[in-house]
Structures are given as C-alpha cells and as structure tokens.
Write an enzyme that holds these catalytic residues in place. Sequence first.
Site, PDB file in Angstrom:
ATOM      1  CD  GLU A 244      15.306 -11.089 -34.658  1.00 35.86           C
ATOM      2  OE1 GLU A 244      14.099 -11.027 -34.968  1.00 35.86           O
ATOM      3  OE2 GLU A 244      15.784 -10.409 -33.745  1.00 35.86           O
TER       4      GLU A 244
ATOM      5  CE1 TYR B  85      17.348 -12.385 -41.473  1.00 37.86           C
ATOM      6  CE2 TYR B  85      16.821 -12.704 -39.146  1.00 37.86           C
ATOM      7  CZ  TYR B  85      17.735 -12.734 -40.186  1.00 37.86           C
ATOM      8  OH  TYR B  85      19.040 -13.115 -39.937  1.00 37.86           O
TER       9      TYR B  85
HETATM   10  P1  NAP Z   1      24.721  -8.470 -44.384  1.00 43.22           P
HETATM   11  O1  NAP Z   1      25.863  -7.569 -44.058  1.00 43.22           O
HETATM   12  O2  NAP Z   1      23.372  -7.887 -44.612  1.00 43.22           O
HETATM   13  O3  NAP Z   1      25.147  -9.292 -45.716  1.00 43.22           O
HETATM   14  C1  NAP Z   1      24.222 -10.023 -46.452  1.00 43.22           C
HETATM   15  C2  NAP Z   1      24.902 -10.510 -47.704  1.00 43.22           C
HETATM   16  O4  NAP Z   1      23.961 -11.274 -48.480  1.00 43.22           O
HETATM   17  C3  NAP Z   1      25.417  -9.399 -48.646  1.00 43.22           C
HETATM   18  O5  NAP Z   1      26.623  -9.810 -49.233  1.00 43.22           O
HETATM   19  C4  NAP Z   1      24.327  -9.344 -49.720  1.00 43.22           C
HETATM   20  O6  NAP Z   1      24.759  -8.821 -50.955  1.00 43.22           O
HETATM   21  C5  NAP Z   1      24.009 -10.826 -49.830  1.00 43.22           C
HETATM   22  N1  NAP Z   1      22.717 -11.113 -50.484  1.00 43.22           N
HETATM   23  C6  NAP Z   1      21.511 -10.611 -50.168  1.00 43.22           C
HETATM   24  N2  NAP Z   1      20.567 -11.128 -50.986  1.00 43.22           N
HETATM   25  C7  NAP Z   1      21.210 -11.970 -51.833  1.00 43.22           C
HETATM   26  C8  NAP Z   1      20.785 -12.785 -52.910  1.00 43.22           C
HETATM   27  N3  NAP Z   1      19.506 -12.846 -53.287  1.00 43.22           N
HETATM   28  N4  NAP Z   1      21.708 -13.539 -53.553  1.00 43.22           N
HETATM   29  C9  NAP Z   1      23.026 -13.486 -53.194  1.00 43.22           C
HETATM   30  N5  NAP Z   1      23.482 -12.710 -52.197  1.00 43.22           N
HETATM   31  C10 NAP Z   1      22.580 -11.960 -51.536  1.00 43.22           C
HETATM   32  O7  NAP Z   1      24.561  -9.605 -43.288  1.00 43.22           O
HETATM   33  P2  NAP Z   1      25.588 -10.073 -42.139  1.00 43.22           P
HETATM   34  O8  NAP Z   1      25.379  -9.228 -40.947  1.00 43.22           O
HETATM   35  O9  NAP Z   1      26.918 -10.210 -42.739  1.00 43.22           O
HETATM   36  O10 NAP Z   1      24.985 -11.500 -41.800  1.00 43.22           O
HETATM   37  C11 NAP Z   1      25.396 -12.663 -42.502  1.00 43.22           C
HETATM   38  C12 NAP Z   1      24.357 -13.757 -42.352  1.00 43.22           C
HETATM   39  O11 NAP Z   1      24.219 -14.098 -40.981  1.00 43.22           O
HETATM   40  C13 NAP Z   1      22.966 -13.400 -42.825  1.00 43.22           C
HETATM   41  O12 NAP Z   1      22.390 -14.562 -43.362  1.00 43.22           O
HETATM   42  C14 NAP Z   1      22.237 -13.007 -41.555  1.00 43.22           C
HETATM   43  O13 NAP Z   1      20.848 -13.219 -41.705  1.00 43.22           O
HETATM   44  C15 NAP Z   1      22.871 -13.947 -40.560  1.00 43.22           C
HETATM   45  N6  NAP Z   1      22.951 -13.487 -39.179  1.00 43.22           N
HETATM   46  C16 NAP Z   1      23.508 -12.280 -38.896  1.00 43.22           C
HETATM   47  C17 NAP Z   1      23.651 -11.871 -37.582  1.00 43.22           C
HETATM   48  C18 NAP Z   1      24.272 -10.546 -37.232  1.00 43.22           C
HETATM   49  O14 NAP Z   1      24.096 -10.089 -36.090  1.00 43.22           O
HETATM   50  N7  NAP Z   1      25.024  -9.933 -38.130  1.00 43.22           N
HETATM   51  C19 NAP Z   1      23.202 -12.719 -36.547  1.00 43.22           C
HETATM   52  C20 NAP Z   1      22.649 -13.953 -36.876  1.00 43.22           C
HETATM   53  C21 NAP Z   1      22.541 -14.338 -38.200  1.00 43.22           C
HETATM   54  P3  NAP Z   1      24.782  -7.219 -51.244  1.00 43.22           P
HETATM   55  O15 NAP Z   1      26.071  -6.727 -50.642  1.00 43.22           O
HETATM   56  O16 NAP Z   1      24.753  -7.159 -52.712  1.00 43.22           O
HETATM   57  O17 NAP Z   1      23.592  -6.635 -50.570  1.00 43.22           O
HETATM   58  N1  GDD Z   2      17.612  -1.291 -37.161  1.00 40.92           N
HETATM   59  C1  GDD Z   2      17.127  -0.530 -36.177  1.00 40.92           C
HETATM   60  N2  GDD Z   2      16.958   0.811 -36.397  1.00 40.92           N
HETATM   61  N3  GDD Z   2      16.798  -1.112 -35.006  1.00 40.92           N
HETATM   62  C2  GDD Z   2      16.340  -0.299 -34.021  1.00 40.92           C
HETATM   63  C3  GDD Z   2      16.182   1.079 -34.177  1.00 40.92           C
HETATM   64  C4  GDD Z   2      16.488   1.661 -35.442  1.00 40.92           C
HETATM   65  O1  GDD Z   2      16.342   2.857 -35.667  1.00 40.92           O
HETATM   66  N4  GDD Z   2      15.732   1.588 -33.005  1.00 40.92           N
HETATM   67  C5  GDD Z   2      15.611   0.581 -32.148  1.00 40.92           C
HETATM   68  N5  GDD Z   2      15.967  -0.583 -32.761  1.00 40.92           N
HETATM   69  C6  GDD Z   2      15.896  -1.916 -32.137  1.00 40.92           C
HETATM   70  C7  GDD Z   2      15.155  -2.944 -32.995  1.00 40.92           C
HETATM   71  O2  GDD Z   2      13.744  -2.789 -32.858  1.00 40.92           O
HETATM   72  C8  GDD Z   2      15.680  -4.238 -32.386  1.00 40.92           C
HETATM   73  O3  GDD Z   2      14.919  -4.581 -31.254  1.00 40.92           O
HETATM   74  C9  GDD Z   2      17.104  -3.868 -31.949  1.00 40.92           C
HETATM   75  O4  GDD Z   2      17.184  -2.440 -31.981  1.00 40.92           O
HETATM   76  C10 GDD Z   2      18.193  -4.444 -32.845  1.00 40.92           C
HETATM   77  O5  GDD Z   2      17.876  -4.123 -34.184  1.00 40.92           O
HETATM   78  P1  GDD Z   2      18.907  -4.404 -35.394  1.00 40.92           P
HETATM   79  O6  GDD Z   2      20.201  -3.763 -35.121  1.00 40.92           O
HETATM   80  O7  GDD Z   2      18.184  -4.046 -36.658  1.00 40.92           O
HETATM   81  O8  GDD Z   2      19.177  -5.955 -35.303  1.00 40.92           O
HETATM   82  P2  GDD Z   2      18.167  -7.201 -35.137  1.00 40.92           P
HETATM   83  O9  GDD Z   2      18.435  -7.779 -33.794  1.00 40.92           O
HETATM   84  O10 GDD Z   2      16.795  -6.856 -35.479  1.00 40.92           O
HETATM   85  O11 GDD Z   2      18.691  -8.166 -36.283  1.00 40.92           O
HETATM   86  C11 GDD Z   2      20.089  -8.443 -36.431  1.00 40.92           C
HETATM   87  O12 GDD Z   2      20.467  -9.494 -35.583  1.00 40.92           O
HETATM   88  C12 GDD Z   2      19.842 -10.766 -35.839  1.00 40.92           C
HETATM   89  C13 GDD Z   2      20.342 -11.762 -34.792  1.00 40.92           C
HETATM   90  O13 GDD Z   2      19.553 -11.663 -33.653  1.00 40.92           O
HETATM   91  C14 GDD Z   2      20.334  -8.791 -37.903  1.00 40.92           C
HETATM   92  O14 GDD Z   2      21.726  -8.867 -38.120  1.00 40.92           O
HETATM   93  C15 GDD Z   2      19.717 -10.133 -38.278  1.00 40.92           C
HETATM   94  O15 GDD Z   2      20.122 -10.495 -39.591  1.00 40.92           O
HETATM   95  C16 GDD Z   2      20.202 -11.186 -37.274  1.00 40.92           C
HETATM   96  O16 GDD Z   2      19.627 -12.425 -37.557  1.00 40.92           O
END
Ligand code: NAP
Ligand code: GDD
Length: 361
Positions: free
Chosen positions: A135, A157
């Site tokens: 992002e 974010y």
């Molecule tokens: P996620 O499922 O939303 O998990 C977020 C975690 O952070 C949960 O355990 C949540 O606890 C905890 N948390 C939120 N606020 C907190 C606070 N104030 N203090 C302590 N813990 C807190 O996210 P994820 O998909 O596993 O992603 C992991 C990390 O990678 C995040 O930092 C995200 O931004 C980053 N990231 C994700 C992606 C992706 O595609 N998944 C890509 C790039 C980067 P609760 O369970 O209590 O809510």
């Molecule tokens: N969530 C969501 N819900 N997204 C939607 C929807 C909907 O109903 N409809 C379309 N989208 C589009 C969003 O606008 C975005 O362009 C794309 O689908 C992906 O949305 P998300 O799945 O919410 O993921 P993200 O790419 O915005 O964010 C996730 O990936 C990031 C890495 O690029 C999160 O995991 C972030 O924490 C992470 O950093």
Amino acid sequence: MNKKKALITGITGQDGSYLAEFLLNKKYIVHGIKRKSSSYNSARIDNIYQNKKYKNKFFLHYGDLIDAASVSEIINKIKPDEIYNLAAQSHVGVSFKLPNYTTQVNAIGTLNILDAIKKLNLEKKTKFYQASTSELFGKIQEKKQSEKTKFYPKSPYASSKLFAYWITKNYRESYNIFASNGILFNHESPRRGETFVTRKITMGISKIINGLDNCIYLGNIYSLRDWGHAKDYVEMCWKVLQNKKSDDFIIATEKQYSVKFFIEKSFQYLGIKISWVGKGLKEKALIKNFNKEKFPNLKKGMIVVRIDKKHFRPNDVDNLIGDSSKAKKILNWKSKTSIYELIKEMMDHDLKLFKKKDFKF
Ligand code: NAP
Ligand code: GDD
C-alpha cells in the site's frame, strides 16, 4: 536445539497465527501479544494453545501497541531474540473512518517497540521485523514496484505504515538495531479477515450456495492485486530476519489479477458460470449455468453480485504488482501458491464452514 525466543505482535491475526506455527515448528519459544477484547479473538491460535506439544513453548501476554508501558514491560520480561511486529489496524477502508486510531497503532505502536528495544539496551540482542506493505506504493510510480520504487501513500493506513517503514530504517541506521522491513503484497488464506475482499467473496459464495444469503455487495471490482498465500509469506518474514544484514525486501508473486477475475474463478471452481450486465454502480453478476442437483439453492438469472457505493474508498489503490527479484536472489524466495490453488483452499474451507447444519450468524 533452538532456544530462540520470538515475540509476535498481532498473533491473533491471519499472519500472526501462521507465523507462530511456523516458528514453533522451527523449535522457537513463541510469545505473543494479545489485546483484551469484549468478544473472543483467539480462534486462529486455539489449535496451538490447546496442543500439548506446545506446552511451555507458547505464551500469550495481554498488551496493546498503543500502551508503550505494556509493550516495554513485555519485551523486558522476555528479552526476545526476534520481534515480529504484525499488529496493526490493517483495513485500508476502515483507516479513512479511523485515521487517528490507525496512526496511533500502526505508526506510534511501531515506534513504541523500537524505542523499548533501545531503552532496554537490547540493540545487540533483539532483531526487529516490520510488516510493511505494498500500500506504500499507492499511486504507483512504476509499472512493477520494487524496493527502489518511490512511495505515494493514498490512505491514512498507508501513511501510518510509511512512518513505520521509515522509523524502522531510522532505528537501524541510528542505533545499529537489526531492523528490517518486509514489504509484502496482498496475501490471503482461509484465515483472512472476513471484511477483506477475497474472503468476502469466498464466504459470500459459500453462504449463497448453502441458502444462507442471496448476494455479495462489493465496491471497486476492477482493482488489480498481486495475491499470494499467507503461509508462504510468513516464511519470508522469518527469512528477512535470518539474512546476514538488516535490509528491506519486496515479497510478491509478480502476477496480477482483478477482483472481478477472483469472483469469476471462485464461482468457476464450483462449476458455476456467471455473466455480467450493466455498468458502474448498476453492474451485477447473474447465475448463468450450474448443476441444479448439486446447488438446489441457486436459480438461473439470480443476481449474486451487486455494486454498493458504500464499499468504495475515498481514494483507492487500484493497480499493484510487485517485483521481488531482490528477495529471489538474496533470500531464495519463490512464490509457491497459484491464484487457483489459493481460491480452491479458501472456497473449500468456507464451503465446509457454512455447511454445518447448526450454523448461525
Ligand atoms: P490482521 O489479520 O488484521 O491482524 C492484525 C493483528 O493486529 C490482530 O492480531 C489484531 O488483534 C492485532 N492488533 C490490532 N490492533 C492492535 C493493537 N492496538 N495492539 C495490539 N495488537 C493489535 O492482519 P494480517 O493480514 O495478519 O496482517 C499482518 C500485518 O501485515 C499487519 O500489520 C498488516 O498491516 C500487514 N500487511 C498485511 C498484508 C496482507 O495482505 N495480509 C500485506 C502487507 C502488510 P485482534 O485480533 O484483537 O484484532
Ligand atoms: N475490503 C473490500 N471490500 N475491498 C473491496 C471491496 C469490498 O467490498 N470491493 C472491492 N474492493 C477492492 C478494494 O477497493 C481494494 O482495491 C481491493 O479490493 C483489495 O481490498 P482489500 O482486500 O481490503 O485489501 P487491500 O489491498 O486494501 O489491503 C490489504 O492488503 C494490503 C497490502 O497491499 C490489507 O491486508 C492491508 O493490511 C495490506 O497492507
């Protein structure tokens, strides 16, 4: 035997749960920070907590990234060899509604950990991993985004994660802390949060098939993403900290698909064909062909996807694809899971979830 201690923030989340399993299998002692919540938030790690194999190897501590004192106290007690900072308010859409809170957790929360490492004199002992994100590229400045591509965050974010990215580098350069950024592109799994688009789709289809819902409401279905599997990506978080020196790495599959493609292929996995009609907010997907015996709750012409403007963001990131040549070369990274395997795993999981006769929302 490995007696390394790891501390994972965000252990109850998608990545935290996979990383905990991965590290336990590598014989680490794993500690996690868990938030106090009014409802149950440990479902993803119950299998670990209840497994006798991990007795005295897996520990949870109440804490919150915003609460610097709790973070510092936990780090001081454990004195971990590695900290993986995965905790975040991770929903981009929600960050527009909660910009201040998102910044507190994602930006100041990261600083709280780094500053605890420094103040506790753990600079030489504790390695730090920061969950950075694609992002950061937002309004993309290059067709494929690498470690050299300029950032252009488009949401609270992404802006909060930009601070976290730079403060990680800053503590590396100023205090010689082994502090690295993994810049991960989207990664999904059956454990993906229910409000992220891929899981919304696989859960939505599963509910429709089982007669529990009629339609999925989405926003920008033309958005393009580079989607990998969370299980593959957490291995890379670990590899980032095993590298000889602290550095920043892009982790991506280098393949790009639209949300619309993900919807079509998820239906197609079940042998269901959909067709699209209309444009903009009036665009919808209808059921075209399916096996009536297998799917008694479906009807030909039934509208299963509609567009709802409430799911559009004020400023969407609509085109991401990574270039992970550096990680391939230095960390031996290879993307393992195709989009089709990912869809299969998520669909199979969610179909089973909603098949339960006693299922209640
Ligand atoms: P996620 O499922 O939303 O998990 C977020 C975690 O952070 C949960 O355990 C949540 O606890 C905890 N948390 C939120 N606020 C907190 C606070 N104030 N203090 C302590 N813990 C807190 O996210 P994820 O998909 O596993 O992603 C992991 C990390 O990678 C995040 O930092 C995200 O931004 C980053 N990231 C994700 C992606 C992706 O595609 N998944 C890509 C790039 C980067 P609760 O369970 O209590 O809510
Ligand atoms: N969530 C969501 N819900 N997204 C939607 C929807 C909907 O109903 N409809 C379309 N989208 C589009 C969003 O606008 C975005 O362009 C794309 O689908 C992906 O949305 P998300 O799945 O919410 O993921 P993200 O790419 O915005 O964010 C996730 O990936 C990031 C890495 O690029 C999160 O995991 C972030 O924490 C992470 O950093």
